[in-house]
Enzyme design. Structure first.
Site, PDB file in Angstrom:
ATOM      1  CG  ASP A   1      -2.184  -0.769   1.038  1.00 50.53           C
ATOM      2  OD1 ASP A   1      -2.587  -0.986  -0.122  1.00 50.53           O
ATOM      3  OD2 ASP A   1      -2.788  -1.184   2.045  1.00 50.53           O
ATOM      4  CB  VAL A   2       3.802   2.228   2.048  1.00 54.75           C
ATOM      5  CG1 VAL A   2       4.801   3.393   2.070  1.00 54.75           C
ATOM      6  CG2 VAL A   2       3.090   2.113   3.390  1.00 54.75           C
TER       7      VAL A   2
END
Length: 385
Positions: free
Chosen positions: A169-170
């Site tokens: 996600d990051v």
């Protein structure tokens, strides 16, 4: 006060959970006005992802939503949907991570929005893209599993392991931010916006770097090596008298220094260890020789001695020690976002001309609904001109 790079840019944030909100929080840090659209009653899913809890929400929600304005809109309500479309028409950037077709069915898909707002930069975040994977649920843990990251993470004799943070996600958020900024720059030349698409699987594959290159070069998928590096040695954790020491020798000179500090300069002249390829080939013997000597003192003591001669080394710490280290190095890792909110990790980039110095607390659910609704019902500047 010096204007920030994105002062005047309006971002309609229709995203939830982590990848989309992390991208839009970077834009907020850079001065954009980010209007976060949330469901009435519950809001972003991560508001309920606790413990730990803050005064207004969960710490999970707050890590990705500072400096935003929250408005609650029910997209199944005709009037709220009209306001959502008005927001999309007035936005420079729209960020969304809805299931495929969900926004399009409400007149908020890219094709609909660009007809009335041709300058919009429309960023879609998905798990597996908008083609064959459009119907697949995109959760970070799932993508770590099917995307190969878990296959190279963990000890070789143990099960595959996920990273300790929602790393995919990051990474996807970083890619989304880059794509949005590039599209805004292109708009300066052409006057036209465009659609920016990112997906978790592509962002993960793009981040596997040398591991992906190894597979593409050899046709063999790499496996788990614990804390060891497939191409460099010693580049791993080594056992000292009390705990583990991370040692990262990137060249033969650094290894020679390591051997000297350990009181065994002859190791650098040993044919098994004289070059990096030789050390990789004889890693078992190398680790045994190093740990025999490291066992004579503590990891902290060895870290001090090795760092003093330019050998990258350090104790394996935790988040508390990581923040303390950053503070000791003058990196100012945390910032205040308001007296009622816990501190947060600061914007990670430093700018000589336009520093990010102002942060506002993450919004309470619907905190700015009245103001945003009022703004959306007023004529826009284009309508007044």
């Amino acid at each position: 006060m010096t204007p920030l790079p994105l002062d005047g840019v309006v971002v309609a944030d229709f995203s939830r959970v982590l990848a989309g909100p992390l991208a839009s929080v970077m834009l907020a840090d850079l001065g954009a006005t980010v209007v976060k659209v949330e469901r009435p009653g519950s809001g972003d899913d991560t508001r309920a992802w606790g413990p730990p809890w803050t005064t207004d929400s969960s710490s999970y929600f707050e890590c990705a939503n500072r400096s935003k304005r929250s408005v609650t809109l029910d997209l199944n309500d005709a009037e709220d949907l009209r306001l959502a479309r008005t927001l999309a028409d007035r936005a420079d950037v729209l960020v969304e991570n809805f299931k495929d077709g969900a926004l399009a069915a409400r007149g908020l898909g890219y094709d609909s929005v660009r007809r009335t707002n041709p300058r919009v930069v429309y960023c879609s975040v998905t798990g597996f893209g908008s083609r064959g994977g459009a119907a697949l649920a995109g959760y970070d843990f799932l993508v770590q599993a099917v995307g190969g990251l878990m296959s190279v993470t963990g000890d070789p004799d143990a099960d595959p392991a996920k990273a300790g943070v929602a790393l995919v996600d990051v990474l996807t958020a970083k890619d989304a931010t880059i794509g949005i900024l590039a599209a805004l720059q292109a708009r300066e030349r052409t006057g036209e916006g465009q659609r920016v698409e990112v997906n978790l699987l592509s962002s993960l594959l793009g981040s596997l770097a040398n591991q992906a290159s190894s597979y593409l070069t050899t046709g063999r998928a790499p496996g788990r090596m614990g804390n060891r590096h497939p191409s460099i040695a010693p580049y791993e954790t080594l056992r000292c008298a009390d705990e583990l020491l991370a040692v990262a020798c990137g060249n033969d000179r650094q290894f020679g220094k390591l051997a000297e500090v350990l009181g065994a300069p002859e190791l650098a002249g040993d044919a098994r260890f004289a070059t990096n390829p030789a050390r990789v080939a004889h890693r078992g013997d190398l680790v045994g020789a190093l740990e025999e000597r490291l066992a004579r003192d503590t990891a902290e003591a060895w870290a001090r001695r090795l760092t003093a001669v330019g050998v990258p080394a350090g104790r394996v710490g935790d988040l508390a020690s990581a923040v303390a280290l950053a503070e000791s190095l003058g990196l100012e890792p945390t910032v205040s976002v308001g007296p009622a909110s816990p501190p947060q990790i600061r914007h990670p980039i430093s700018y000589s001309a336009t520093p990010v110095t102002s942060y506002r607390p993450p919004p309470r659910l619907g905190e700015h609904s009245a103001d945003v609704r009022r703004w959306l019902t007023e004529p826009s500047q284009e309508e007044n001109s």
